[in-house]
Design a protein around this motif. Structure first.
Motif, PDB file in Angstrom:
ATOM      1  N   ARG A 176       0.817  -1.214   0.000  1.00  0.00           N
ATOM      2  CA  ARG A 176       0.000   0.000   0.000  1.00  0.00           C
ATOM      3  C   ARG A 176       0.845   1.256   0.000  1.00  0.00           C
ATOM      4  O   ARG A 176       1.345   1.662  -1.015  1.00  0.00           O
ATOM      5  N   TRP A 177       0.998   1.918   1.112  1.00  0.00           N
ATOM      6  CA  TRP A 177       1.612   3.241   1.195  1.00  0.00           C
ATOM      7  C   TRP A 177       3.104   3.190   0.932  1.00  0.00           C
ATOM      8  O   TRP A 177       3.758   2.190   1.195  1.00  0.00           O
ATOM      9  N   MET A 178       3.667   4.326   0.459  1.00  0.00           N
ATOM     10  CA  MET A 178       5.114   4.394   0.267  1.00  0.00           C
ATOM     11  C   MET A 178       5.605   5.834   0.367  1.00  0.00           C
ATOM     12  O   MET A 178       4.851   6.781   0.183  1.00  0.00           O
ATOM     13  N   THR A 179       6.894   5.963   0.679  1.00  0.00           N
ATOM     14  CA  THR A 179       7.581   7.251   0.667  1.00  0.00           C
ATOM     15  C   THR A 179       9.047   6.981   0.377  1.00  0.00           C
ATOM     16  O   THR A 179       9.528   5.868   0.562  1.00  0.00           O
ATOM     17  N   ALA A 180       9.755   8.008  -0.074  1.00  0.00           N
ATOM     18  CA  ALA A 180      11.168   7.855  -0.432  1.00  0.00           C
ATOM     19  C   ALA A 180      12.017   8.834   0.361  1.00  0.00           C
ATOM     20  O   ALA A 180      11.635   9.983   0.574  1.00  0.00           O
TER      21      ALA A 180
END
Length: 143
Positions: free
Chosen positions: A16-20
């Protein structure tokens, strides 16, 4: 340049969710777990974060872990609506509670601003929303 490159291969259950991060590290939520993907190594399950309580009956299993964001120290923040918490995961993988939402509110996302203040987007069972700012030096404002 439009080329597709494989950076990792692993079994994921419910992505589901992601960030870098600025260094290119990718953080993902996979079925309640925080997963880390780097260009140098294998995919790592960093922490198990999902939880639920009887008062969060309106939060489905797929939404027990939601928004991800980072601070300048490399900590990953995770909105955990199922437990009414924002959890902070240190670069070493240590999990602490950064904030707790009071009934009827639950966190869904947020950010840490350049001053170190924690901003939390919260919603209620009636779908009302609000923004909560917790100052690094203490004090809180609700918008």
């Amino acid at each position: 340049d439009g080329r597709i490159a494989e950076v990792a291969r692993t079994k994921l259950r419910d992505l589901r969710w992601m960030t870098a991060a600025p260094d290119g590290t990718l953080y993902l939520v996979d079925d309640g777990d925080l997963v880390k993907v780097t260009q140098q190594g294998p995919v790592q399950r960093v922490a198990s974060l999902g939880e639920g309580d009887l008062l969060s009956f309106f939060v489905g299993k797929r939404h027990r872990v939601m928004g991800l964001w980072l601070d300048s120290a490399g900590n990953v923040y995770v909105a955990v609506p199922g437990g009414r918490k924002v959890k902070r995961v240190s670069p070493e993988g240590r999990v602490t509670v950064a904030a707790t939402s009071r009934i009827p509110w639950t966190p869904t996302g947020g950010l840490v601003d350049p001053h170190g203040d924690l901003w939390i987007l919260e919603c209620s069972a009636t779908n009302a929303v609000r923004l909560r700012r917790i100052r690094q030096g203490g004090g809180e404002t609700i918008y």
